[in-house]
Design an enzyme around this catalytic site. Structure first.
Site, mmCIF file in Angstrom:
data_model
loop_
_atom_site.group_PDB
_atom_site.id
_atom_site.type_symbol
_atom_site.label_atom_id
_atom_site.label_comp_id
_atom_site.label_asym_id
_atom_site.label_seq_id
_atom_site.Cartn_x
_atom_site.Cartn_y
_atom_site.Cartn_z
ATOM 1 N N ASP A 160 -6.253 1.036 0.429
ATOM 2 C CA ASP A 160 -4.941 1.359 -0.028
ATOM 3 C C ASP A 160 -3.717 -0.006 -0.829
ATOM 4 O O ASP A 160 -2.955 -0.254 -0.501
ATOM 5 C CB ASP A 160 -4.099 1.993 0.802
ATOM 6 N N GLU A 196 -13.136 4.791 0.577
ATOM 7 C CA GLU A 196 -12.156 5.848 0.908
ATOM 8 C C GLU A 196 -11.278 6.491 0.087
ATOM 9 O O GLU A 196 -9.623 5.971 0.034
ATOM 10 C CB GLU A 196 -11.901 5.066 2.014
ATOM 11 N N ARG A 205 4.922 -1.677 8.203
ATOM 12 C CA ARG A 205 6.251 -1.967 7.652
ATOM 13 C C ARG A 205 7.032 -0.789 8.409
ATOM 14 O O ARG A 205 8.362 -1.335 8.628
ATOM 15 C CB ARG A 205 5.733 -2.345 6.087
ATOM 16 N N HIS A 223 -0.357 -8.405 16.274
ATOM 17 C CA HIS A 223 -0.349 -8.700 14.605
ATOM 18 C C HIS A 223 0.172 -10.410 14.494
ATOM 19 O O HIS A 223 1.196 -10.212 15.245
ATOM 20 C CB HIS A 223 0.506 -8.041 13.721
HETATM 21 N N1 UDP Z 1 -8.462 -4.966 14.336
HETATM 22 C C1 UDP Z 1 -9.135 -5.970 14.958
HETATM 23 N N2 UDP Z 1 -8.539 -6.725 16.340
HETATM 24 C C2 UDP Z 1 -7.163 -6.486 16.137
HETATM 25 C C3 UDP Z 1 -6.264 -5.170 15.806
HETATM 26 C C4 UDP Z 1 -6.867 -4.439 15.104
HETATM 27 O O1 UDP Z 1 -10.919 -5.775 15.467
HETATM 28 O O2 UDP Z 1 -6.705 -7.856 17.114
HETATM 29 C C5 UDP Z 1 -9.567 -3.723 13.221
HETATM 30 C C6 UDP Z 1 -9.125 -2.586 13.761
HETATM 31 O O3 UDP Z 1 -10.330 -2.253 14.301
HETATM 32 C C7 UDP Z 1 -9.464 -1.986 12.555
HETATM 33 C C8 UDP Z 1 -8.655 -2.559 11.940
HETATM 34 O O4 UDP Z 1 -8.648 -4.104 12.372
HETATM 35 O O5 UDP Z 1 -10.250 -0.957 12.217
HETATM 36 C C9 UDP Z 1 -6.644 -2.038 11.634
HETATM 37 O O6 UDP Z 1 -7.046 -3.514 10.665
HETATM 38 P P1 UDP Z 1 -5.258 -2.924 10.242
HETATM 39 O O7 UDP Z 1 -4.452 -2.422 11.520
HETATM 40 O O8 UDP Z 1 -4.565 -4.450 10.033
HETATM 41 O O9 UDP Z 1 -4.979 -1.861 9.053
HETATM 42 P P2 UDP Z 1 -5.044 -0.775 8.556
HETATM 43 O O10 UDP Z 1 -5.997 0.129 9.091
HETATM 44 O O11 UDP Z 1 -4.145 -0.044 9.448
HETATM 45 O O12 UDP Z 1 -4.849 -0.692 7.308
#
Ligand code: UDP
Length: 374
Positions: free
Chosen positions: A101, A123, A216, A247
């Protein structure tokens, strides 16, 4: 653009950490089937992406370098589309594979469509129900579905959504989510780095909560409220601790430092590598997160999850009973934490649930479907 004279060729586009986690097994599976596979990174996020490129041993063939400080979705989309125009012409793939996305994925789908190149969407079929939340991800997902030719749905529910929207069933494959493939691969060897291992040692026997929050929609009052609730919860229960990989976004870092800085039994970490992050999930009592990927990973490792978001495009985890949708009010988070604290029945029940997101063979199914269709 069929290539009768040569073996099939695909281009795979990613730009953020979750895209790479989910596409790395697809790249490997496609190569195993003899499909020529060219990688393109938009570098929508550079710092967060780099350690994952190393961990998954991915060679980047084309780097679009779109990232700028303070970039907006329009910045990323316009630079991405403009650069992809020449890169895709040069590669001449039979299919461009995008994931999820992100604005990178949408830019890829638009650029490929305009060049007459087929698009495969990993996905596909997730919907939150609100076109503006999460923003811009929910609209990105919907638009990619309109542009894509092949749709790789993680679950049967995702497939149903696509059918209702008019996608022909012959173009949809239910594959599971390749995040499970990556997760199971890394979980076998996941080992915390020495600093993290020390913190895990210091908190041995404590009920660890793992927090991730960076969306966000959570910025501002919502995030501040949630962090205060967690701080007070940890402060009032000496047998608990909080681990928070913070983050890089300044909207997250500033409030985190203000609310959680210096608090006892609260560990503020830099973003973790995948192996460390999985080791931390495995060592946690409870996970609290607004992330998309974590909603798939927690149930895959049998860990209970509180989703701090107004809605979710992954209701399967809630329906399976492994996750609870808290909403975006910190009062609700407080209530959920107190409920979980008072009664561990739910926590224990989660371990026994079947993973709704796949069996670790999604990438194989995606690559085979590509091979059949191009
Ligand atoms: N993740 C990681 N280290 C961290 C935080 C998250 O490896 O310190 C991984 C987590 O396992 C997941 C992915 O990053 O698979 C999620 O990324 P993010 O939360 O940035 O994006 P979203 O999934 O919300 O699109």
């Amino acid at each position: 653009m069929s290539r009768e004279d040569e073996s099939p060729k695909i281009a795979v586009l990613f730009g953020t950490r979750p895209e790479l986690i989910k596409l790395a097994p697809v790249i490997s599976a496609a190569k195993r089937l003899g499909i020529q596979t060219v990688t393109i990174s938009s570098s929508q996020h550079t710092d967060l992406l780099k350690p994952f490129i190393d961990a998954f041993s991915i060679k980047i063939d084309h780097d679009l370098r779109v990232m700028r400080p303070g970039q907006s979705p329009n910045d990323v989309a316009s630079r991405g589309i403009a650069r992809l125009d020449s890169v895709l012409k040069e590669i001449g793939p039979d299919l461009l594979v995008v994931q999820g996305d992100t604005t990178t994925a949408l830019a890829g789908a638009i650029a490929a469509f305009n060049l007459g190149i087929k698009v495969g969407h990993v996905e596909a079929g997730l919907r939150s129900g609100n076109p503006r939340n999460p923003f811009p991800e929910e609209m990105n997902r919907r638009l990619i579905s309109r542009l894509a030719d092949l749709h790789f749905a993680a679950t049967r529910q995702n497939r149903e959504t696509l059918l209702v929207e008019g996608v022909p069933s012959k173009n949809i494959a239910v594959t599971g989510n390749p995040v499970v493939d990556s997760l199971l691969f890394f979980a076998k060897t996941a080992k915390p780095n020495p600093d993290l291992a020390k913190m895990l040692d210091m908190t041995k026997g404590s009920r660890r909560i793992l927090l991730t929050t960076h969306r966000r929609e959570s910025f501002g009052k919502t995030m501040e409220g949630n962090l205060k609730v967690l701080r007070d919860f940890i402060a009032s229960r000496p047998d608990t601790s909080l681990f928070f990989p913070v983050h890089l976004n300044p909207n997250v870092r500033k409030v985190t430092k203000e609310v959680l800085g210096g608090a006892e039994r609260i560990f503020l970490l830099e973003p973790l590598g995948y192996s460390d992050f999985i080791a931390l999930i495995q060592g946690s009592w409870l996970i609290v997160s607004d992330s998309g990927g974590v909603q798939e990973e927690a149930p895959s490792l049998g860990k209970p999850l509180l989703v701090i978001r107004a809605n979710t495009e992954r209701p399967e985890a809630i329906e399976a009973g492994v996750a609870k949708l808290v909403g975006s009010s910190s009062k609700s988070l407080k209530r959920h934490l107190e409920e979980v604290n008072g009664d561990e029945t739910w926590i224990r029940s989660v371990k026994k649930q079947k993973n709704p997101f796949g069996d670790g063979k999604a990438a194989e199914r995606i690559a085979s479907f590509i091979q059949r269709k191009i």
